[in-house]
Enzyme design. Structure first.
Site, PDB file in Angstrom:
ATOM      1  N   HIS A 113       8.340  -1.550   3.313  1.00  0.00           N
ATOM      2  CA  HIS A 113       7.831  -0.780   4.456  1.00  0.00           C
ATOM      3  C   HIS A 113       6.367  -1.147   4.752  1.00  0.00           C
ATOM      4  O   HIS A 113       6.008  -1.432   5.896  1.00  0.00           O
ATOM      5  CB  HIS A 113       7.961   0.711   4.136  1.00  0.00           C
ATOM      6  N   GLU A 114       5.547  -1.150   3.707  1.00  0.00           N
ATOM      7  CA  GLU A 114       4.117  -1.434   3.914  1.00  0.00           C
ATOM      8  C   GLU A 114       3.898  -2.890   4.304  1.00  0.00           C
ATOM      9  O   GLU A 114       2.995  -3.195   5.083  1.00  0.00           O
ATOM     10  CB  GLU A 114       3.313  -1.090   2.653  1.00  0.00           C
ATOM     11  N   HIS A 117       4.178  -3.089   7.925  1.00  0.00           N
ATOM     12  CA  HIS A 117       2.929  -2.747   8.617  1.00  0.00           C
ATOM     13  C   HIS A 117       1.966  -3.928   8.596  1.00  0.00           C
ATOM     14  O   HIS A 117       1.313  -4.239   9.588  1.00  0.00           O
ATOM     15  CB  HIS A 117       2.255  -1.557   7.928  1.00  0.00           C
ATOM     16  N   HIS A 123       5.536   2.352  13.156  1.00  0.00           N
ATOM     17  CA  HIS A 123       6.636   3.222  12.732  1.00  0.00           C
ATOM     18  C   HIS A 123       7.720   3.266  13.798  1.00  0.00           C
ATOM     19  O   HIS A 123       7.436   3.239  14.989  1.00  0.00           O
ATOM     20  CB  HIS A 123       6.113   4.630  12.470  1.00  0.00           C
TER      21      HIS A 123
END
Lengths: 482, 85
Positions: A113-114, A117, A123
């Site tokens: 997930h990170e 980013h 998101h």
């Protein structure tokens, strides 16, 4: 980062795991993060090595106990210096690797997930996406990036070239040599029909630029175009060598002029003609076929369908007929309740489309009819502006002259009308005054630009002289003082 | 260690942290404050696909209490002023 249109362009981006969470342990922490980054060809730098060698570490992984977050990514873009720390990803210590699946927390998922980013993703409001703020627990052993995330990352970085290649190419049968497929004219265009009618060439092989196809489909990422007893296979808008080929030479037992076709999720090909359908495993017909369309689904139209569409990313199959469509459940072998529904749901798509397939990344659905195609946005549920466009030009790679020459039967004619006659009408309704204005206005504008440039030049010249005088004036007192 | 579930939920802070509320959106007027908070809560509910009520109902509070990623959902909101300048 993404909003400013930036991308990681360096293929040798390095990362470093600066510490670990004691609850999980050093080995498991590193294993989880390395797995998350492993699918990318990034380099891991050990902290000490990077310091000694002076290597730039662009992504730093660390752990901070902050505000109860699962993780956090700081992305700093410094266009002037390309700072050593461009991104730091901080999975927070409180989360463990072996938490129960219901908690939804896994260090591997946190890292993915990170990393998303760090690569520029924001998101997502799709709860099934890994980029959702509260990501669900997913199978980490056979982890597959959800469609929403895949579309997001491909929107920034584009579709990988590997995806454009067929994954499981269909076998190529040896073609029967005919005079027109001799080595000599392999690269030359198929012979053109006489100008007055699109008659088939001598040996009956049609020209793809004549259009009027029965249907168009995508099998294993290759376009298949069917017309009468022939079909073409195209890759990157180019007809492959040896095509067109006769349909029954490849799929034995399949009749000419099929109505629709699609690739089932199990990789088998389904063909429709009239009230019957055939299932083929590769090039061999499955026993017991053809069967009646009613056997496929009792509510399906008895006299046949116009086109079939498989939406692989969401696992749905649709059948279209006239101004209605059906959704078909491949597992239950029935049509879903509530169908047929009106075609109006597919805003902008004409009735009775002749072919349909989903784009590689799953964002668009293309519909074909006659010599045109429509690009349908699956998110907005509407046709993109500017469509329909020419299939012959955009898909078949035909040049403008060929497209214009074969401009008949544009509105979904299933049969080629050989009695039609081309009429060339030249319209010249532009008055001579318009032509004169078209010449005078650009000339006047050019003159104005020249005058402007001259004036600016004059002003600059005067300014430079004044500036020199000023410098001279201020220099004397300083010299005296020194 | 900090555990998200045990923390006191500061709704205003939560909404500001994750980009639903601009840092200076809340003014002194009570009426204005209520309207802005309602809009921010509704925006959050819309993003998470939960019923959009604009109120701090049970479901909304439960979602706000869940541990989540620290990156804002609406990064544009915090950047807006800087961009204009």
């Amino acid at each position: 980062f993404a909003l400013t249109g930036q991308k990681w362009r360096d293929r040798k981006i390095s990362y470093s795991i600066s510490n670990f969470t004691p609850k999980v342990g050093e080995k498991d922490t590193q294993r989880a993060i390395r797995r998350a980054f492993g699918s990318l060809s990034w380099l891991e730098n050990l902290c000490s090595a990077s310091a000694e060698d002076g290597m730039k570490v662009l992504v730093l992984l660390g752990h901070l106990v902050l505000l109860g977050h699962l993780g956090h990514a700081n992305i700093c873009y410094c266009p002037c210096c390309w700072a050593e720390e461009l991104s730091s990803i901080t999975p927070v210590e409180q989360q463990g690797l072996k938490l129960p699946p219901s908690s939804g927390n896994d260090l591997f998922l946190v890292a993915v997930h990170e990393l998303g980013h760090a690569l520029g993703l924001e998101h997502s409001n799709d709860p099934s996406a890994i980029m959702a703020p509260f990501y669900q627990y997913m199978d980490t052993h056979n982890f597959k990036l959800p469609l929403d995330d895949l579309q997001g990352i491909q929107k920034i970085y584009g579709v990988p070239t590997a995806m454009m290649e067929p994954t499981r190419p269909l076998p190529t049968l040896p073609t029967r040599r005919t005079p027109s497929t001799s080595k000599h004219d392999r690269h030359s265009r198929p012979p053109r029909p006489p100008a007055d009618r699109p008659a088939l060439p001598g040996n009956g092989r049609p020209n793809i630029c004549d259009g009027n196809f029965n249907t168009v489909a995508f099998f294993r990422r290759e376009m298949f175009v069917f017309k009468d007893r022939w079909f073409w296979r195209l890759r990157n808008n180019k007809v492959q060598e040896g095509y067109p080929m006769q349909i029954d030479q490849f799929w034995k037992g399949l009749p000419p002029r099929i109505d629709a076709t699609y690739e089932r999720p199990d990789g088998k090909f389904v063909f429709f003609k009239g009230d019957k359908y055939w299932v083929f495993k590769e090039v061999t017909a499955e026993p017991g076929y053809p069967r009646s369309l009613v056997e496929m689904g009792s509510t399906l139209p008895k006299d046949g369908i116009d086109t079939a569409l498989r939406w692989e990313p969401v696992g749905k199959t649709y059948f279209f007929k006239g101004d209605q469509y059906w959704r078909y459940n491949e597992e239950k072998h029935t049509t879903d309740p509530g169908y047929p529904k009106p075609m109006a749901v597919w805003k902008g798509i004409p009735d009775a489309p002749q072919g349909a397939f989903i784009s590689r990344e799953g964002h668009y659905t293309y519909f074909y009819r006659g010599k045109e195609y429509w690009k349908f946005d699956n998110q907005k549920l509407a046709v993109e502006p500017g469509y329909p466009k020419s299939v012959l030009r955009d898909w078949m790679g035909c040049d403008q002259s060929e497209v214009g020459r074969s401009g008949k039967g544009n509105r979904g004619d299933r049969q080629l009308t050989l009695d039609d006659v081309d009429i060339l009408v030249t319209i010249n309704d532009v008055p001579p005054t318009v032509n004169a204005i078209a010449v005078v206005i650009p000339c006047v504008l050019s003159l104005c630009v020249l005058v402007l440039v001259y004036t600016i030049f004059q002003f600059k010249h005067k300014g430079a002289q004044q500036s020199a005088a000023m410098q001279l004036y201020h220099r004397y007192p300083v010299q005296e003082w020194v | 260690s900090v555990c998200a579930e045990d923390r006191t939920l500061m709704v205003e802070t939560w909404l500001k942290t994750y980009g639903y509320l601009l840092p200076h959106a809340i003014r002194t007027s009570d009426l204005w404050q209520e309207t802005v908070l309602q809009a921010a809560v509704a925006s959050m509910q819309r993003f998470y696909g939960i019923p959009v009520t604009g109120r701090l109902d049970q479901t909304t509070v439960e979602w706000m209490r869940k541990p989540r990623c620290g990156v804002p959902d609406h990064p544009h909101a915090s950047r807006h002023q800087r961009k204009r300048r």
